[in-house]
Every structure is written in C-alpha cells, then in structure tokens.
Design an enzyme around this catalytic site. Structure first.
Site, short mmCIF file in Angstrom:
data_model
loop_
_atom_site.label_atom_id
_atom_site.label_comp_id
_atom_site.label_asym_id
_atom_site.label_seq_id
_atom_site.Cartn_x
_atom_site.Cartn_y
_atom_site.Cartn_z
CD GLU A 82 -72.85 71.16 -56.70
OE1 GLU A 82 -72.33 70.07 -56.35
OE2 GLU A 82 -72.36 71.92 -57.55
CD GLU A 110 -68.18 71.44 -55.87
OE1 GLU A 110 -67.56 70.84 -56.78
OE2 GLU A 110 -69.06 70.89 -55.20
#
Length: 952
Positions: free
Chosen positions: A511, A436
C-alpha cells in the site's frame, strides 16, 4: 481418511488435433434469477418470521425448518429480484450509522434492515434422481444459514468465502423445491463498506455420484526452452453406495480448440464415500505463455469413465507461465523483469454496491489497465470468482488476500478455501495471509502465526510465495520472517535499511499513496468536504503518489507498489466524517470516472503518449487570481500558453510533473509538447459556456439478452459547442423503455446522499384479531356493515383446523387490517390461501371474490373500496377438517402485498458527470434510455439487446 496421491506419468508429444467432446453428464446452472426477498430481524422472532420457534426446531429434528425456512411458507408478498444483490446499496444514510461502512442504515443500530431473507422455488426433473446435486454460493455477506425444503444445510459465518452444500437427499424429484437463505449483516467483518446480501452468484451443479469435486483440480507447469511440462492433479470423489472402477482421461486444449496433449490413467477403484487424488504429467510443445499483453489460456478437459460410460467431465482454465520473486531484482514473469504497477481495490461500485455484475468487473479492470495498472491487490478479502476470471482473460496480475490472520483450524480453513479455489488462476502471483495486524506485527506471536500460515499455505500451493502487508514495525516480528515483505506506507520506516538487514527477502509496496482528492475539485472546501485533486502529501504524513512511485521505481529490489486505491469506495471517508460517505483515496471516483492522478500514472506506467492539463478553466469570480496549473506528460518538454501568452517552457523530469502559476482569465489554456526540440503534441482546456444539453455515452452499443449483461452509460452536461461543463451540477431524471432496466446510478460525489437505486417499496400487511360467527346465526348484510360489533364473538383461525369427524359449517370469519395513506398510492394484492371450501371474500362490504377454486390465488384490490386506517375483512367459508389428529391444514387466509412505486430514477451530475448502469431483462429488442433536466436539451440513447436469451 488419509488421502493418497497416485502419480501417473503420461508424457505425450503429439500434433494438434481437434477436440471432440460428447454432451457432458455434468450440469452447471446459474441460480441468480427470480428470488424472493424480505427483511427479517436479528432478535425479534416475530419480525424474523418465527424461525426456530416450533416445538421441534431445525436443529432438533431433521427437516423441521419452520417460518421462512419452511418449504410451505407463503413468500408471495415478498419482493422479487435477481442476484447478485446488495440490499445495503438500497438503504438511506444516517449520521448514527457506521463510519467505516459509509453511514448506510445497516448494521449496529439498525436491526430492521440488518437481516435479509431470500427464497427461491425451483424444479428438479424426475430423471435427476440418482445424480448428486450441489448448491454453491460464490459469496454471501454475511453469516448465512441455508435450508432446502426445510432441511437445514449449514452456516457460513464469513462474508467473503465461497461455499456450498450437497442437497441430493433433501430434494423432491419431479416436483418443486424451495431454498431459503437467512443473511445476517448485523456485524461487520472489515472497516470498509461490505454490503449485505447474496452479492455474488449462486449455482446448482449436477454430477454423477462418481465425480470431480468442486475445485478438485490443480494444474501447474514447468517451462523449458521449447516445451512445458504440465502437471494435473485430479481429485475424484465416489459418493456412490458401491465401490466404482474408473479411468481418468485428460486433454489439454488450446484457445482454438485443438488438443495439444492428452492421456489417460489405468483403471483405478474407489470405495464408497472416499476420494483420492491422481497426478498426471503432460508435455506441451512450444507453449504460448500467459502474459500481461497476451493472456493466453488453455483448458484441461478431464473425463471420468466407468467402462465406456462417461460419468463426469470437468473443465479447468489455466495458463502456462512462470513467476519468480528476486530479493535484489524484484518480480519476473516468464523470465522477463516486470515492475509491479498496482492498485488496491474493494468490491464496490456506484449504484450496485458490492453486487457487481461480471461485465462491470471487466469494465473496471479495463479502466485500470488504461492507466498502465498491471497488478490488482485484493484488499482485504477473497475476491469474486468472476473478478479473477476477468483478470485471467485481460492480463492483470493479482495479489490474492485472505480475510483474517489466525491459526486455529476454523480460521485456517478459510485460507484453505481461498487457495484451493483460486490456485489455477494464472493471474494470481502472491498469497497474502495478513494485512496491518497491529496487535501482532512486532512481537513473537506475530512471528509464530506468520510462520504457521506460511507453512500451511505451502502445503496447498508451492508455486507462489506468501506475503503479509505490514504498516507498523518493520524491524521485528512478522517483517523478519515472511517470505515476501509487504511495505504499507513509507512513513513507517526505511525500505533500504530493511533490505540491507534481510537481504534474502523479496519485497513490494503493498500500500502506498493514501492521497485524498475529489474529482473535478481544485480548491479545498472544508465546509462541503471536498478536497483538491492535486497530488500532494496529506497532512497526516502520507506521501503523494509521485513521491511513492519515485521511491519504488528507483530501487530494483522493490518489485513495485500498489496504490491505495484504484477506485473510491463507500466508507472510510478520511479525513472527514458524516455527511461524507465515500472514501477520497481513489485514482478514479466511485463511478470509475478518472481523477487527474490517472494521467500522472498513465504518463509513467503506460507506453502511451500523455499530455494532460489540470485544472479546468471555468473560474468565474476568480479573475486575476493565480491558479495552480499542472501538466502530466511523458514528453521531453512542455510549454504552457494562456490565450496565446506563453508562461514558459519546462523540461519534464522523469516520473515527475510540471507546474505553473497562471492568473485566471477566461479563454484557453494550451500545452504544447516537444521531443528533441520539435513540437509533437498539443492539449487544450477551454472555458466553457453554460450547460445547454445532456449527452448519453454507452460503453457498448449492444448487450446480451441474458439478464446479466450491463451497459455503463456516462451522463454529460455539455455546452452549445458540445464541451463537457466541468462545474455543472444538474439534477437529471432518467427513463427507460424496452428490454432493459436501470440497476444503479451514481456521480462520484463523496457527500451525495441521493439514492443509488430506485426501488419500489414492498410492504406486507397482516390480518389481525380474527373472530368467527356461524353463518346460520348471522345476517350477512349486518355483518358486512363496518359498524358491525365483533365484541363477544369467538376467536378464530388460531389453530390448525377442525378435528377429525367434525362437520364443517359455513362460517363468517371477521378481522381488520390497517393501511397508511401512502399505501393507497400503490398496488395492493391479497395473496390469498384457502382456509376451506365454498369461500367468498369481502373488504369493507365489497365482494372481492366468490366461488373460489384452487388453493392459492391473487386478488388485486381496488383503492376505491379501501381507506387509510382500519379496513374490515370477511371470509365466508366452510373450514377445513383434519383427516387425522396429526394432520395440518391451512388456517391463514394469506396477507396483503402493498407495492408503492418509487419516484422516477434520477441523479445530479457532479462536476459535469453522472453514471447509469443499464442491464438486460432477458429479451431481444431495443432499449431506449432518456435523460431530462430542466433547462437542458433532452438526451436519448439506444442500446441493442440480443444474442443470448436467459433460460429463466
């Protein structure tokens, strides 16, 4: 030096023969026990023990560590503890503390608890002179500096990397030595609870000057139809002062101790202070492959010989297995398709924080495997070596992740340390180099950095691909160039479109989920900050676990998914803020107690039959109100009954669940499962009575007496029928006897501010304002009187002793110290150091010691002659005279150690449950744990402790 790779082909076919080994010249000693600990300070040098304030600092001259870094620093007032240790887990909470880190009083805004000092005294035998001796740290959070005998060793700023120092030349052989470690957790690295302190193991390793360096082997394998070619790359380092000739011998040993392949090199030679890598190939017939349900491990036993003398032996655990990532079909292990059923996890557990004992790592992995979890993503940092060892032993696939994405040499060095350390673990199937990274995900800088790191990782290991987890733009940037695409959350785009646009790229969900639930809660309570445990999408747009799994399981090109997260963890209490201090994401709570989502996953991730009803059926005051009743199961059909009345029979959709609306009526909910129309299983949930007694259940009846092994004890509130009362929140007080200690407690309540650990309070009291008067000029009786006026007396004990040739005369040294009222409830010790000869000690006119011998002594003080506020101290002595002008003699008569006992260890149950972690203290015997609560029957549990005693 340019490292050469000398490849020595030794293809060996042989019958299995027993392994015969002599005593190894290499020693690996666990250094976890009996450390001293105290808080320092990030910027107040006096509170930080005046380190770095001398005329010559430790950076100016070698061996000039001062203050707490000095070998002769008096640390006897400090607390004694064992590692691993996370001091943040011992701190209280504050709404002004870091949201990300669970509002623990550490870090920005809390300087008095953000720096910790550790010191340990150890002896090196005289016969070790000539060996190389290394001090190795598995992980310290964070920004650690290390000294040995006042010699500065170095600084490791990262909180997750393993590191070490060669301390050979700094040691006192045949004498005592001191290691000092300063840990500064003032700054955060992540946005999650990270702990503080030496939270992983410390080791001392002793080798010959010619040796295999730490992580100096790399074992890979190529699997054929009936054999595997195992390649062993061995580094050898010559730290001798002379060139050395040697032979390398390797044996591959199976789990039963049989040698299945072996060979040795020709004689080779290394110049002093040089290292080289040597490559060997061996054939292993009919190898037993490392697999999820058969995690079979081999050992490479490497021996380095100088003539007939064995100078080093190095052991490498490895597994023979193959992995393949296919852009259309997903992941393959040993040629067999395996859907990745994973969870993300932080190194964090109730009671101990990040300082997780090895057996607790194993316990947590078993909890994940019980629900069918086969993949563990290390989010978002290098893991503990002990955790990876457990993954190897238990059969858990690992996505191993770096902490910081960057391409400078310093940042890439951290990635190198990760890969070199962990590449022999068969559990590791993927290197993740970023997560991220929103600043670069969708732009050209991200492409450049990703390509650079991917190539760099390949220079260290070509057997595993490289991944980045992307949660922003999937149409450009990093997502277009990374070897294995990691999708973080389906709300960010279409995996189908991305796969069509980049058909060459394998992919997985790194995720997914991010659901917010509280164990045992079935109605949202915004005031208490509790969220219902049903698997529903979040208001912020995150999918339910079921929605995510259906997406990934229905697409062959997706290798699988990793749920955020397997366990709750401290910090990130989304969607709340203080007083919430835990995350709500876990499939299990912080203690590892399962939430209901575990049974959904177990239904479709495991091969076990599952039939689970939620919620509980204790809803007094909600009579007649319709309650959402869900069933998680993998049976064909399920029929639900309330007190014998059927609410209908439903077919189970694959990867789904079933729901009913049932008006509440105390009694029984019963789910009946059918296969091919036949009744095959029944599950019942009953309304319980009020709590009647406590029950303690341990995961082990026996633990090792090694000061490391742990029993995980479940605390239950039960009714008169022995049923757990699912809404019981009762305070429980614990007691322990025998060779065990309670190292932590928890209950999974995300808003609980109860202590995780009950630690005695340690306080150091210093003497101040020393004055002196020659004994010949004073009346001792008058001086002993607390009203004696010291004004006008000469200042004392503020230098380093009398000058050479001075005649020492008996002198009265007078000072004061202050105690708080609560200090008088504790144990008070004077950690005395002699300041001369012919000494006598007095406090408030009371004789503490006379005719003192020895340099260091401990005197336990009686509270009968102490008082809150000011206390008067007198030391009568002939002060030391320096032998030479440059000599240093002691002029500080020590400090007071105040130990105030903690309150009894206790914890409220949360929805019927709590947890106690019991650790052995190093002796054989029986541990007795008791649990008491007003109005409940007391529980008692006995745990046998024995088998392997600690050497410490």
């Amino acid at each position: 030096m340019k490292k050469q790779s000398v490849k020595l082909y030794v293809l060996v076919l042989l019958m299995t023969i027993p392994l015969v080994m002599s005593a190894s010249p290499r020693e690996s000693i666990l250094m976890d026990f009996d450390w001293k600990f105290a808080f320092g300070h990030p910027h107040d040098v006096e509170k930080d023990f005046n380190v770095g304030t001398s005329y010559f600092t430790y950076l100016a001259k070698t061996g000039y560590g001062d203050g707490a870094a000095s070998a002769d620093f008096d640390d006897r007032t400090w607390r004694t503890l064992d590692l691993p240790h996370d001091w943040a887990a011992e701190m209280g909470f504050s709404g002004k503390a870091s949201h990300s880190h669970g509002y623990k009083k550490v870090g920005p805004g809390f300087p008095d608890t953000s720096v910790g000092w550790y010191r340990k005294t150890f002896t090196i035998p005289e016969e070790d002179l000539g060996k190389r001796i290394f001090l190795q740290f598995d992980g310290v959070f964070r920004d650690s500096k290390v000294w040995v005998n006042g010699f500065y060793c170095g600084n490791e700023p990262g909180g997750y990397s393993s590191f070490g120092y060669d301390i050979t030349e700094y040691l006192n052989y045949g004498e005592e030595n001191v290691v000092a470690v300063r840990v500064d957790a003032s700054m955060e690295e992540g946005w999650f609870y990270e702990g503080a302190g030496i939270y992983r193991h410390v080791w001392m390793v002793k080798t010959s000057p010619l040796h295999v360096p730490q992580y100096g082997t790399f074992v890979t394998s190529e699997i054929g139809e009936e054999e595997a070619v195992v390649t062993a790359r061995i580094k050898v380092y010559n730290k001798d002062l002379q060139p050395v000739s040697f032979i390398i011998e390797n044996q591959i040993v199976d789990a039963d101790g049989n040698v299945v392949a072996c060979g040795e090199s020709e004689t080779v030679k290394l110049p002093p202070m040089k290292q080289n890598e040597y490559v060997f190939d061996y054939v292993v017939d009919n190898p037993r492959l490392w697999d999820l349900n058969d995690p079979y491990l081999y050992r490479l036993m490497t021996t380095v010989r100088n003539g007939d003398v064995v100078v080093d032996e190095y052991e490498t655990n490895f597994g023979i297995r193959s992995i393949r990532w296919d852009p259309d079909k997903g992941f393959f292990l040993n040629g067999r398709h395996v859907k990745l059923k994973g969870t993300n996890n932080h190194q964090n557990h109730a009671g101990v924080g990040t300082a997780i004992p090895d057996k607790l790592h194993e316990w947590r992995l078993k909890k994940l495997k019980e629900m069918g979890n086969n993949t563990y993503r290390m989010a978002h940092y290098p893991p503990s070596p002990a955790l990876l060892d457990a993954c190897d032993r238990l059969g858990m696939l690992v996505i191993n992740e770096n902490r910081l994405m960057g391409t400078t040499d310093d940042i890439r060095k951290e990635l190198k340390k990760l890969i070199v350390r962990d590449r022999n673990h068969p559990s590791v199937i993927l290197w993740s180099v970023g997560n991220e990274e929103w600043a670069i995900e969708g732009n050209i800088k991200g492409i450049r950095i990703a390509k650079n790191l991917q190539a760099y990782a390949k220079s260290l290991d070509t057997t595993r691909p490289v991944n980045v987890a992307v949660s922003g733009d999937w149409t450009r940037g990093i997502a277009t160039v990374i070897e294995v695409m990691g999708y973080n959350y389906l709300r960010h785009g279409s995996t189908d479109k991305h796969h069509a646009d980049y058909p060459w790229q394998p992919s997985l969900g790194t995720e997914q989920g991010s659901t917010n639930t509280t164990r045992g809660i079935y109605f949202d309570d915004q005031e208490k900050q509790y969220l219902k445990a049903y698997d529903v999408p979040t208001p912020s747009g995150f999918m339910s676990i079921q929605q995510g799994w259906k997406h990934y399981v229905d697409r062959d090109y997706l290798a699988g998914m990793c749920i955020w997260t397997g366990f709750d963890y401290r910090g990130e209490p989304t969607p709340f803020s203080y007083p919430s201090v835990l995350s709500y994401f876990g499939m299990h709570d912080l203690c590892g107690f399962p939430k209901d989502n575990v049974w959904y996953l177990k239904s479709w991730w495991s091969d076990e039959d599952v039939l689970h009803i939620l919620p509980h059926w204790n809803w007094k005051g909600r009579e007649g109100e319709k309650i959402d009743v869900w069933v998680y199961s993998n049976y064909d059909e399920v029929e639900l009954f309330r007190n014998g009345e059927s609410f209908g029979r439903q077919k189970m959709e694959r990867n789904g669940h079933l729901e009913w609306k049932v008006p509440y009526e105390a009694g029984t909910l019963k789910a009946v499962a059918y296969e091919d129309g036949e009744k095959v299983a029944t599950q019942v949930v009953e309304t319980t009575r009020e709590g009647k007694k406590l029950k303690l259940v341990s995961d082990h009846e026996t633990i090792k007496s090694d000061r490391q092994d742990v029993a995980v004890v479940k605390v239950q509130v039960t009714d008169s029928k022995g049923r757990v009362v699912p809404d019981a929140n009762r305070n429980v007080v614990f007691g322990i006897e025998g060779p065990g200690r309670i190292i932590g407690v928890g209950n999974g309540d995300p808003t609980s501010h109860e202590p995780d650990r009950y630690i005695d309070t340690y306080k150091t009291v210093t003497f101040s304002d020393w004055k002196q008067i020659p004994a010949s000029e004073a009346n001792i009786e008058e001086v002993l009187n607390s009203d004696f006026d010291v004004q006008g007396l000469e200042d004392a004990l503020n230098n380093n002793g009398l000058e050479p040739g001075t005649k020492a005369e008996k002198t009265l040294f007078i000072c004061a110290f202050n105690l708080d009222e609560e200090d008088l409830n504790g144990k008070i010790n004077w950690m005395f150091r002699s300041i001369g000869t012919d000494q006598s000690l007095y406090i408030n006119g009371h004789l503490v010691a006379d005719e003192i011998t020895g340099y260091e002594n401990v005197y336990s003080l009686n509270v009968d002659y102490l008082r809150s506020g000011t206390n008067r101290v007198i030391v009568m002595a002939k002060p030391y005279v320096k032998e030479n002008p440059w000599s240093v003699v002691n002029t500080e008569p020590g400090k007071l150690q105040v130990i105030v006992p903690s309150m009894p260890c206790q914890r409220k149950t949360f929805n019927g449950l709590a947890q106690v972690l019991v650790q052995s203290t190093g002796k054989d015997g029986e541990i007795k744990l008791t649990a008491e609560s007003d109005g409940l029957q007391t529980a008692e549990l006995k745990i046998r402790c024995g088998g392997i005693q600690s050497a410490e």
